[in-house]
Design a protein around this motif. Structure first.
Motif, PDB file in Angstrom:
ATOM      1  N   ASN A  14       0.752  -1.160  -0.087  1.00  0.00           N
ATOM      2  CA  ASN A  14       0.083   0.108   0.003  1.00  0.00           C
ATOM      3  C   ASN A  14       0.843   1.519   0.071  1.00  0.00           C
ATOM      4  O   ASN A  14       0.388   2.291  -0.675  1.00  0.00           O
ATOM      5  N   GLU A  15       2.142   1.303   0.576  1.00  0.00           N
ATOM      6  CA  GLU A  15       2.857   2.406   0.926  1.00  0.00           C
ATOM      7  C   GLU A  15       3.355   2.597  -0.508  1.00  0.00           C
ATOM      8  O   GLU A  15       4.048   3.854  -0.783  1.00  0.00           O
ATOM      9  N   ASP A  16       3.460   1.942  -1.552  1.00  0.00           N
ATOM     10  CA  ASP A  16       4.060   2.283  -2.948  1.00  0.00           C
ATOM     11  C   ASP A  16       3.153   3.042  -3.969  1.00  0.00           C
ATOM     12  O   ASP A  16       3.511   3.376  -4.880  1.00  0.00           O
ATOM     13  N   ARG A  17       1.893   3.313  -3.267  1.00  0.00           N
ATOM     14  CA  ARG A  17       0.789   3.843  -4.320  1.00  0.00           C
ATOM     15  C   ARG A  17       1.359   5.021  -5.058  1.00  0.00           C
ATOM     16  O   ARG A  17       1.273   5.297  -6.246  1.00  0.00           O
ATOM     17  N   GLU A  18       1.864   6.206  -4.390  1.00  0.00           N
ATOM     18  CA  GLU A  18       2.324   7.352  -5.099  1.00  0.00           C
ATOM     19  C   GLU A  18       3.328   6.960  -5.945  1.00  0.00           C
ATOM     20  O   GLU A  18       3.483   7.695  -6.891  1.00  0.00           O
ATOM     21  N   GLN A  19       4.425   6.303  -5.408  1.00  0.00           N
ATOM     22  CA  GLN A  19       5.652   6.054  -6.308  1.00  0.00           C
ATOM     23  C   GLN A  19       5.030   5.240  -7.769  1.00  0.00           C
ATOM     24  O   GLN A  19       5.475   5.714  -8.897  1.00  0.00           O
ATOM     25  N   VAL A  20       4.291   4.221  -7.496  1.00  0.00           N
ATOM     26  CA  VAL A  20       3.939   3.483  -8.668  1.00  0.00           C
ATOM     27  C   VAL A  20       2.787   4.436  -9.683  1.00  0.00           C
ATOM     28  O   VAL A  20       2.960   4.308 -10.721  1.00  0.00           O
ATOM     29  N   LEU A  21       2.059   5.172  -9.098  1.00  0.00           N
ATOM     30  CA  LEU A  21       1.278   6.199  -9.684  1.00  0.00           C
ATOM     31  C   LEU A  21       1.839   7.194 -10.447  1.00  0.00           C
ATOM     32  O   LEU A  21       1.877   7.656 -11.938  1.00  0.00           O
ATOM     33  N   LYS A  22       3.122   7.570  -9.910  1.00  0.00           N
ATOM     34  CA  LYS A  22       4.262   8.438 -10.494  1.00  0.00           C
ATOM     35  C   LYS A  22       4.779   7.871 -11.565  1.00  0.00           C
ATOM     36  O   LYS A  22       5.074   8.441 -12.937  1.00  0.00           O
ATOM     37  N   VAL A  23       5.259   6.927 -11.499  1.00  0.00           N
ATOM     38  CA  VAL A  23       5.740   5.804 -12.683  1.00  0.00           C
ATOM     39  C   VAL A  23       4.838   5.800 -13.906  1.00  0.00           C
ATOM     40  O   VAL A  23       5.002   5.912 -14.894  1.00  0.00           O
ATOM     41  N   LEU A  24       3.583   5.300 -13.474  1.00  0.00           N
ATOM     42  CA  LEU A  24       2.595   5.169 -14.276  1.00  0.00           C
ATOM     43  C   LEU A  24       2.267   6.331 -15.175  1.00  0.00           C
ATOM     44  O   LEU A  24       2.359   6.293 -16.605  1.00  0.00           O
ATOM     45  N   LEU A  25       2.026   7.322 -14.645  1.00  0.00           N
ATOM     46  CA  LEU A  25       1.698   8.702 -15.278  1.00  0.00           C
ATOM     47  C   LEU A  25       3.051   9.340 -15.990  1.00  0.00           C
ATOM     48  O   LEU A  25       2.654   9.842 -17.206  1.00  0.00           O
ATOM     49  N   ALA A  26       4.041   9.077 -15.479  1.00  0.00           N
ATOM     50  CA  ALA A  26       5.233   9.435 -16.540  1.00  0.00           C
ATOM     51  C   ALA A  26       5.506   8.429 -17.657  1.00  0.00           C
ATOM     52  O   ALA A  26       5.719   9.272 -18.537  1.00  0.00           O
ATOM     53  N   ALA A  27       5.159   7.286 -17.595  1.00  0.00           N
ATOM     54  CA  ALA A  27       5.247   6.421 -18.715  1.00  0.00           C
ATOM     55  C   ALA A  27       4.176   6.547 -19.807  1.00  0.00           C
ATOM     56  O   ALA A  27       4.555   6.604 -20.702  1.00  0.00           O
ATOM     57  N   TYR A  28       3.274   6.622 -19.114  1.00  0.00           N
ATOM     58  CA  TYR A  28       2.093   7.013 -20.385  1.00  0.00           C
ATOM     59  C   TYR A  28       1.657   8.325 -20.471  1.00  0.00           C
ATOM     60  O   TYR A  28       1.169   8.441 -21.506  1.00  0.00           O
ATOM     61  N   GLY A  29       2.593   9.289 -19.966  1.00  0.00           N
ATOM     62  CA  GLY A  29       2.349  10.669 -20.246  1.00  0.00           C
ATOM     63  C   GLY A  29       2.571  11.065 -21.826  1.00  0.00           C
ATOM     64  O   GLY A  29       1.877  12.106 -22.198  1.00  0.00           O
TER      65      GLY A  29
END
Length: 178
Positions: A14-29
Motif C-alpha cells: 500500500n505504501e507504494d501507491r504514490e511512487q507507482v502512480l508517479k511511474v505510471l503517469l510518467a510512462a504513459y504521459g
C-alpha cells in the motif's frame, strides 16, 4: 544505458501507491500529445484508478536503489482484466506495464515480463496475453522481440483505436529464455 545490475522485483504494498502512480503517469504521459484531450483525461483517470481497483492477481514493481522504476499488473482472465468475458481469454493478462522514462532501455520491462511469465506458469497457464495499440510502438517492438505473437481473435475496437491482442506461449523453449 546498460542493464540494471541490481533490480528487485516484488509485490506492491500500500505504501507504494504514490511512487507507482508517479511511474505510471510518467510512462504513459507521452500519449497525452497523441490523444485528444478528452480521451487522454479518461485514459489518465483509468491509469490512476487501476491502482485501487479490485481484480489483479498481482501488482508487481521493479525497484532499483530503493526507488520504484517500473510496474505491471497481472490478471487471470479477460473478465478480471477488462470486465469482458466475451473476449474468451481464460488465462493471464498483463496490463499497465510501465517503466520510468529515465530508466527505459535498461531491462526493467523485460524483468517485469519475466516475473509475469513465472507467475503465469505457477498458475498453470499455457499463454500470457496483453493488449496494446500502434501508438505504443516501442512497447509493440519489445513484445515482438520477446516472442509475443498477434492474437487477432482478441482484438478490440476502442473508438477509433484498434487495441491489438498479443500472446506468448509459456511452454515454448524461447519463452523460458526471456
Amino acid at each position: 544505458m546498460s542493464a540494471i545490475e541490481s533490480i528487485t522485483i516484488r509485490d506492491v504494498i500500500n505504501e507504494d501507491r504514490e511512487q507507482v502512480l508517479k511511474v505510471l503517469l510518467a510512462a504513459y504521459g507521452q500519449y497525452e500529445q497523441v490523444l485528444p484531450a478528452d480521451k487522454w483525461e479518461l485514459y489518465r483517470q483509468s491509469i490512476i484508478a487501476s491502482f485501487d481497483q479490485e481484480g489483479p492477481e498481482a501488482r508487481i514493481v521493479a525497484e532499483a536503489d530503493n526507488t520504484i522504476v517500473g510496474s505491471v499488473q497481472l490478471f487471470v482472465s479477460s473478465a478480471a482484466a477488462y470486465g469482458a468475458p466475451e473476449l474468451g481469454i481464460t488465462g493471464p493478462i498483463i496490463r499497465y506495464l510501465a517503466v520510468s522514462p529515465d530508466q527505459r532501455g535498461r531491462g526493467v520491462a523485460t524483468a517485469l515480463i519475466r516475473e509475469s511469465i513465472k507467475r503465469s506458469l505457477r498458475l498453470g497457464a499455457e499463454w500470457l496475453n496483453l493488449h496494446t495499440s500502434d501508438m505504443m510502438a516501442s512497447a509493440v517492438s519489445l513484445y515482438e522481440r520477446l516472442g509475443f505473437e498477434r492474437a487477432y481473435d482478441t482484438d478490440v475496437q476502442n473508438g477509433e483505436i484498434l487495441v491489438k491482442g498479443y500472446r506468448i506461449n509459456l511452454k515454448s523453449d524461447q519463452t523460458l529464455q526471456i
